[in-house]
Design an enzyme around this catalytic site. Sequence first.
Site, short mmCIF file in Angstrom:
data_model
loop_
_atom_site.label_atom_id
_atom_site.label_comp_id
_atom_site.label_asym_id
_atom_site.label_seq_id
_atom_site.Cartn_x
_atom_site.Cartn_y
_atom_site.Cartn_z
NE ARG A 51 -22.15 -8.57 1.30
CZ ARG A 51 -21.12 -8.20 0.55
NH1 ARG A 51 -20.11 -7.60 1.11
NH2 ARG A 51 -21.08 -8.42 -0.75
CB THR A 52 -25.74 -14.50 2.06
OG1 THR A 52 -26.12 -13.15 1.80
CG2 THR A 52 -26.90 -15.25 2.67
CE LYS A 80 -23.56 -34.05 -13.06
NZ LYS A 80 -23.02 -35.28 -12.46
NE ARG A 101 -27.86 -15.08 -2.31
CZ ARG A 101 -27.19 -13.97 -1.99
NH1 ARG A 101 -26.20 -13.55 -2.75
NH2 ARG A 101 -27.50 -13.30 -0.91
CG HIS A 129 -31.46 -11.65 1.13
ND1 HIS A 129 -31.04 -12.66 1.99
CD2 HIS A 129 -30.32 -11.11 0.62
CE1 HIS A 129 -29.72 -12.70 1.98
NE2 HIS A 129 -29.25 -11.77 1.15
N1 CP Z 1 -26.12 -8.80 1.23
C1 CP Z 1 -25.87 -9.90 0.51
O1 CP Z 1 -26.78 -10.71 0.25
O2 CP Z 1 -24.58 -10.01 0.08
P1 CP Z 1 -24.00 -11.21 -0.77
O3 CP Z 1 -24.68 -11.17 -2.12
O4 CP Z 1 -22.53 -10.98 -0.84
O5 CP Z 1 -24.36 -12.49 -0.06
#
Ligand code: CP
Length: 303
Positions: A51-52, A80, A101, A129
């Site tokens: 999603r993100t 590396k 992320r 998040h």
């Molecule tokens: N909600 C969320 O962060 O989903 P993903 O891990 O798929 O990005």
Amino acid sequence: MRSLIDILELSTAELDKLIATADDIIANPEKYAHKCAGKKLATLFFEPSTRTRLSFEAAMYELGGNVLGFSEAQSSSAAKGESVADTAKTVSCYADIIAMRHPKEGAPLVASMNASIPVINAGDGGHNHPTQTLADLLTIHREKGHFDNLTVGLCGDLKFGRTVHSLIAALRRYNNVKFVFISPNELKIPDYVKDSLKKEGIEYSETTDLEAAMPCLDILYMTRVQRERFFNEEEYLRLKDSYILTPEKLLGAKADMKILHPLPRVNEISVAIDNDPRACYFKQVLYGKYMRMALILMLLEVE
Ligand code: CP
């Protein structure tokens, strides 16, 4: 130049503005179709995501911009031994904004201190998040019309759940929001969260019993027990099915309660609930894209 690492970096007035922009994008998508023409978003994902990452990419494309990046650490020079700081400096030469992320708490902050372009935290370990919280807030706002006076139940992994920590931080700033923390004893909300709620006089309760908590809830925020956060597989297997939301368990819920989940789900919400009018988790996915569009516009200072 401004980054977004923690949801608290946005005032409630700025959250209102992002929600208003997202609502306007939903109503008038054509107005925004070229706002980021010539701009590039770099998605640096050192941890899996559906999603993100894809919603950031869809957001940038729908703003008329372009996207580059990687979806796993192994396909980048991190494999590396390159540092996050050097990666951020490098990507600043290629892109206008970064969404990152990382499994390590604080990595996006380090990136923001070394990049010469805005950095958005797309999830750092069990920490924060913020853009998931933007998706959650837009969902609550569109479904309920307000944030004040809501009783919000958070269920599942409240210890490692970064989406839970960010959502509490955002909602506690509104009037008379009450929290009900529903988790097994091993995955309770951290003491520092409870201590700060106590200090501010914000009402909360803790329980292991989802059905007992159900009747008072306006929002039920379900979460996954996250295998990747456990050091001990046995402990994960013991706890993973602690809460499975079924139609029977919803019998005591309000008719207008809303069910949210940041997803991915494993089995903590039965698919039999997906067509219940209270289920909002796939709308939440869509709303996440619009809030990320609004955030990109804000950080790139696009009118
Ligand atoms: N909600 C969320 O962060 O989903 P993903 O891990 O798929 O990005």
